[in-house]
Motif scaffolding. Structure first.
Motif, PDB file in Angstrom:
ATOM      1  N   HIS A 196       0.824  -1.200   0.000  1.00 50.85           N
ATOM      2  CA  HIS A 196       0.000   0.000   0.000  1.00 50.85           C
ATOM      3  C   HIS A 196       0.860   1.253   0.000  1.00 50.85           C
ATOM      4  O   HIS A 196       1.994   1.252   0.461  1.00 50.85           O
ATOM      5  N   ARG A 197       0.281   2.280  -0.558  1.00 53.00           N
ATOM      6  CA  ARG A 197       0.918   3.590  -0.486  1.00 53.00           C
ATOM      7  C   ARG A 197      -0.168   4.627  -0.278  1.00 53.00           C
ATOM      8  O   ARG A 197      -1.330   4.430  -0.637  1.00 53.00           O
ATOM      9  N   GLU A 198       0.215   5.721   0.326  1.00 50.76           N
ATOM     10  CA  GLU A 198      -0.709   6.811   0.553  1.00 50.76           C
ATOM     11  C   GLU A 198      -0.558   7.833  -0.567  1.00 50.76           C
ATOM     12  O   GLU A 198       0.523   8.056  -1.088  1.00 50.76           O
ATOM     13  N   LEU A 406     -11.395  -0.906   5.335  1.00 55.37           N
ATOM     14  CA  LEU A 406     -11.853  -0.389   6.628  1.00 55.37           C
ATOM     15  C   LEU A 406     -10.718   0.291   7.382  1.00 55.37           C
ATOM     16  O   LEU A 406     -10.902   1.352   7.998  1.00 55.37           O
ATOM     17  N   ARG A 407      -9.525  -0.306   7.321  1.00 52.84           N
ATOM     18  CA  ARG A 407      -8.370   0.299   7.987  1.00 52.84           C
ATOM     19  C   ARG A 407      -7.997   1.621   7.341  1.00 52.84           C
ATOM     20  O   ARG A 407      -7.606   2.574   8.024  1.00 52.84           O
ATOM     21  N   ALA A 408      -8.105   1.707   6.013  1.00 51.37           N
ATOM     22  CA  ALA A 408      -7.810   2.972   5.332  1.00 51.37           C
ATOM     23  C   ALA A 408      -8.750   4.061   5.801  1.00 51.37           C
ATOM     24  O   ALA A 408      -8.343   5.217   5.996  1.00 51.37           O
ATOM     25  N   LEU A 409     -10.008   3.720   5.997  1.00 50.37           N
ATOM     26  CA  LEU A 409     -10.978   4.701   6.494  1.00 50.37           C
ATOM     27  C   LEU A 409     -10.623   5.149   7.903  1.00 50.37           C
ATOM     28  O   LEU A 409     -10.705   6.338   8.229  1.00 50.37           O
ATOM     29  N   SER A 410     -10.231   4.210   8.748  1.00 48.61           N
ATOM     30  CA  SER A 410      -9.845   4.581  10.109  1.00 48.61           C
ATOM     31  C   SER A 410      -8.604   5.467  10.113  1.00 48.61           C
ATOM     32  O   SER A 410      -8.521   6.433  10.876  1.00 48.61           O
ATOM     33  N   ASP A 411      -7.634   5.143   9.268  1.00 45.19           N
ATOM     34  CA  ASP A 411      -6.435   5.970   9.186  1.00 45.19           C
ATOM     35  C   ASP A 411      -6.772   7.393   8.763  1.00 45.19           C
ATOM     36  O   ASP A 411      -6.242   8.369   9.311  1.00 45.19           O
ATOM     37  N   ARG A 412      -7.648   7.523   7.777  1.00 42.90           N
ATOM     38  CA  ARG A 412      -8.031   8.870   7.341  1.00 42.90           C
ATOM     39  C   ARG A 412      -8.751   9.606   8.459  1.00 42.90           C
ATOM     40  O   ARG A 412      -8.582  10.805   8.635  1.00 42.90           O
ATOM     41  N   HIS A 413      -9.539   8.878   9.192  1.00 40.92           N
ATOM     42  CA  HIS A 413     -10.291   9.479  10.285  1.00 40.92           C
ATOM     43  C   HIS A 413      -9.376  10.042  11.358  1.00 40.92           C
ATOM     44  O   HIS A 413      -9.657  11.093  11.950  1.00 40.92           O
ATOM     45  N   THR A 414      -8.283   9.373  11.614  1.00 45.04           N
ATOM     46  CA  THR A 414      -7.420   9.755  12.732  1.00 45.04           C
ATOM     47  C   THR A 414      -6.251  10.633  12.317  1.00 45.04           C
ATOM     48  O   THR A 414      -5.261  10.720  13.045  1.00 45.04           O
ATOM     49  N   GLY A 415      -6.353  11.271  11.152  1.00 47.50           N
ATOM     50  CA  GLY A 415      -5.396  12.316  10.842  1.00 47.50           C
ATOM     51  C   GLY A 415      -4.438  12.051   9.707  1.00 47.50           C
ATOM     52  O   GLY A 415      -3.426  12.734   9.605  1.00 47.50           O
ATOM     53  N   ARG A 416      -4.715  11.052   8.864  1.00 44.93           N
ATOM     54  CA  ARG A 416      -3.864  10.802   7.698  1.00 44.93           C
ATOM     55  C   ARG A 416      -4.724  10.891   6.450  1.00 44.93           C
ATOM     56  O   ARG A 416      -5.090   9.884   5.860  1.00 44.93           O
ATOM     57  N   PRO A 417      -5.107  12.101   6.042  1.00 43.08           N
ATOM     58  CA  PRO A 417      -6.030  12.261   4.916  1.00 43.08           C
ATOM     59  C   PRO A 417      -5.383  11.898   3.594  1.00 43.08           C
ATOM     60  O   PRO A 417      -4.171  11.686   3.492  1.00 43.08           O
ATOM     61  N   GLY A 418      -6.207  11.841   2.565  1.00 47.13           N
ATOM     62  CA  GLY A 418      -5.719  11.535   1.235  1.00 47.13           C
ATOM     63  C   GLY A 418      -6.145  10.165   0.784  1.00 47.13           C
ATOM     64  O   GLY A 418      -6.855   9.441   1.483  1.00 47.13           O
ATOM     65  N   GLY A 419      -5.717   9.798  -0.427  1.00 47.41           N
ATOM     66  CA  GLY A 419      -6.099   8.528  -0.999  1.00 47.41           C
ATOM     67  C   GLY A 419      -5.218   7.386  -0.530  1.00 47.41           C
ATOM     68  O   GLY A 419      -4.211   7.580   0.153  1.00 47.41           O
ATOM     69  N   ARG A 420      -5.627   6.182  -0.881  1.00 49.50           N
ATOM     70  CA  ARG A 420      -4.867   4.985  -0.557  1.00 49.50           C
ATOM     71  C   ARG A 420      -4.852   4.075  -1.776  1.00 49.50           C
ATOM     72  O   ARG A 420      -5.885   3.900  -2.439  1.00 49.50           O
ATOM     73  N   HIS A 421      -3.701   3.478  -2.048  1.00 50.85           N
ATOM     74  CA  HIS A 421      -3.580   2.487  -3.110  1.00 50.85           C
ATOM     75  C   HIS A 421      -3.175   1.184  -2.460  1.00 50.85           C
ATOM     76  O   HIS A 421      -2.078   1.065  -1.899  1.00 50.85           O
ATOM     77  N   LEU A 422      -4.049   0.196  -2.514  1.00 48.30           N
ATOM     78  CA  LEU A 422      -3.854  -1.084  -1.846  1.00 48.30           C
ATOM     79  C   LEU A 422      -3.806  -2.184  -2.895  1.00 48.30           C
ATOM     80  O   LEU A 422      -4.678  -2.247  -3.766  1.00 48.30           O
ATOM     81  N   ARG A 423      -2.806  -3.046  -2.813  1.00 48.05           N
ATOM     82  CA  ARG A 423      -2.681  -4.136  -3.776  1.00 48.05           C
ATOM     83  C   ARG A 423      -2.503  -5.453  -3.033  1.00 48.05           C
ATOM     84  O   ARG A 423      -1.656  -5.568  -2.148  1.00 48.05           O
ATOM     85  N   LEU A 424      -3.307  -6.419  -3.417  1.00 51.42           N
ATOM     86  CA  LEU A 424      -3.217  -7.758  -2.856  1.00 51.42           C
ATOM     87  C   LEU A 424      -3.224  -8.754  -3.995  1.00 51.42           C
ATOM     88  O   LEU A 424      -3.612  -8.430  -5.124  1.00 51.42           O
ATOM     89  N   SER A 425      -2.804  -9.985  -3.703  1.00 53.95           N
ATOM     90  CA  SER A 425      -2.800 -11.013  -4.730  1.00 53.95           C
ATOM     91  C   SER A 425      -3.080 -12.365  -4.096  1.00 53.95           C
ATOM     92  O   SER A 425      -2.811 -12.591  -2.912  1.00 53.95           O
ATOM     93  N   LEU A 426      -3.620 -13.266  -4.901  1.00 55.36           N
ATOM     94  CA  LEU A 426      -3.806 -14.635  -4.438  1.00 55.36           C
ATOM     95  C   LEU A 426      -2.455 -15.284  -4.143  1.00 55.36           C
ATOM     96  O   LEU A 426      -2.326 -16.069  -3.202  1.00 55.36           O
ATOM     97  N   ALA A 427      -1.445 -14.927  -4.933  1.00 56.77           N
ATOM     98  CA  ALA A 427      -0.107 -15.462  -4.701  1.00 56.77           C
ATOM     99  C   ALA A 427       0.462 -14.981  -3.375  1.00 56.77           C
ATOM    100  O   ALA A 427       1.195 -15.717  -2.696  1.00 56.77           O
TER     101      ALA A 427
END
Length: 505
Positions: A196-198, A406-427
């Protein structure tokens, strides 16, 4: 891009008495998601231990992914309701039942078929290959790649495959857009569980007060370039911590739909968009369409594209599960999205990881199991490749995706605004299962460990329900999300695939 592989030596959550770690996989997954370590003391497990039996630690993976999703929901529920973080108590029976939800599904008493006749393991001249031909276009491509007629049956397919090397079958299928993977030994490649990156929002407010109003994100003002910041979502009840969230669901099959089904359970407005040019298995949608709506739009058609753009303009989350690069031509590459909407939470799911020669290949859970060595690890004494007791890569990754949002929403709520790019894989989930979770010896598994109640017999009927729907009467698995005040079921059954209006509620 910042990689977040599983951290070494992470301390697991303490049991009720705050003693020894109860579950390291849960702690590792929570750390990979950036969750506050002090919340892990809220997690405990109960229910039957003898579920999802396997040579690999599938039970521990399954309950950990549900636990972190439950904890992320509890964390957000506290922020939006103004109350304390609810205790998380995960029922292993509920987890095991949900992880095979597609097998428990019945439609008016009929049990759907999970795999088509041309899908499965086949002997080759030098080993084994796994095919996936559940969709008609994939079956047609597979048969064509092998020089077979479109109506060739499984027996003829087996005859041809037996005379070819497994890797040759794999590469011929790949070149034709079909799906076949040689059964491989256990891979030593370790993929990160979550990447992930912010994304900094222009003009974003530097902090957000936490209070009973529970607004998530920034103040909703425009950035310096005119781009709107995240919509304030306001207060929400404990059983609907994602209420008001708009999720654009561009996913298919199991992992992505499980993720968005879970967000819908927690109150999000989830709208799945599919191309009218791609078929979908109605039975699959009957399993994963709970709580969501579904529409079809052709992004190559100007009128449909305009509708999609209107939806995107006020979406909070975009979840995509097409192979890397497949949506770029439609202007949906992450960097393009963030240039227009720096406040977005963008989640991408792929099969084979985000780097390496296989990163752009198609794949499903069953194929990844074959390609990374799980099938060989689970092989029978006669050498026939084996499978996990559930499509655990799909389901586990689905709950991780929901937790990450859900964690990205909590992070934004507690003072880290902006977008989030999250990447996951089956591998990545497969790598965690193979290399990141300590295996248990069945005879040495204690009946009671810190944070766990004594083992109980497993009967899935307690975690099944019946619901009337547009498809008929459905018997389905109940959601496994477990925290104090969590919803017990979805607010609505699945509608017919692709028949809803493409509008936000």
């Amino acid at each position: 891009m910042t990689d977040h592989p599983l951290p070494a030596g992470t301390v697991g959550p303490a049991g009720p008495g705050g003693g020894e770690p109860a579950d390291r996989p849960t702690a590792d997954a929570w750390a990979a998601l950036g969750g506050p370590a002090d919340l892990l003391s809220r997690v405990s497990f109960h229910g039957p231990d003898g579920v999802l039996p396997s040579r690999l630690p599938v039970r521990r993976l399954a309950r950990a992914t549900v636990a972190v999703c439950s904890l992320a929901a509890a964390e957000l529920a506290a922020l939006r309701s103004g109350g304390p973080v609810p205790a998380v108590r995960v029922d292993q029976g509920a987890v095991a039942t949900a992880f095979v939800s597609e097998r428990h599904l019945t439609v008016d008493g009929r049990t759907p078929v999970s795999f088509a006749p041309h899908s499965g393991f086949w002997r080759t001249a030098d080993g084994w290959v796994r095919t996936h031909a559940n969709y008609p276009h994939h079956r047609t491509r597979l048969l064509s790649a092998l020089g077979l007629a479109a109506d060739a049956g499984p027996d003829r397919l087996a005859e041809v495959l037996a005379g070819l090397p497994a890797e040759q079958v794999q590469e011929r299928a790949y070149a034709a857009g079909a799906l076949a993977v040689a059964v491989a030994p256990v891979s030593e490649t370790v993929h990160p569980l979550v990447e992930h990156r912010e994304v900094a929002a222009p003009g974003a407010v530097a902090g957000v007060a936490v209070g009973t109003t529970g607004s998530v994100g920034t103040a909703g003002t425009a950035g310096t370039d005119g781009a709107a910041s995240a919509r304030p979502l306001g207060a929400a009840p404990v059983d609907r911590p994602a209420a008001g969230l708009r999720v654009l669901d561009l996913t298919r099959v199991i992992a992505g739909p499980v993720a968005t089904r879970t967000l819908a359970l927690l109150g999000a407005d989830v709208l799945r968009i599919d191309s009218p040019r791609l078929p979908e298995a109605e039975d699959a949608h009957a399993d994963t369409g709970f709580g969501k709506r579904s529409a079809r739009l052709d992004l190559a058609e100007p009128a449909d594209r305009a509708v999609f753009e209107d939806l995107l303009a006020t979406a909070d989350v975009v979840v995509s599960a097409y192979r890397p690069g497949a949506l770029d031509a439609h202007g949906l590459a992450p960097d393009t999205l963030f240039a227009r909407r720096p406040d977005l939470i963008v989640v991408q799911l792929c099969a084979w990881g985000w780097t390496g020669p296989w990163a752009g290949r198609r794949g499903f859970d069953s194929l990844v199991q074959a390609g990374v060595g799980i099938a060989a690890h689970e092989a029978a004494d006669d050498g026939h490749p084996g499978v996990l007791p559930a499509q655990a890569l799909d389901h586990g990754t689905g709950y991780l995706i929901a937790a990450a949002v859900l964690r990205a929403l909590s992070d934004r709520h507690t003072g880290r605004p902006g977008g989030r790019h999250l990447r996951l894989s089956l591998a990545g989930t497969a790598s965690w299962l193979l290399h990141g979770i300590e295996r248990e010896v069945p005879s040495e598994v204690p009946s009671e460990t810190p944070g766990e109640a004594p083992s109980e017999p497993y009967d899935p009927s307690g975690w099944l329900a019946e619901t009337d729907s547009a498809y008929g009467k459905l018997r389905h698995a109940l959601p496994p999300i477990g925290y104090e005040g969590a919803p017990a079921d979805w607010s609505r059954p699945p509608g017919r695939w692709g028949t809803d209006a493409p509008v936000w509620l």
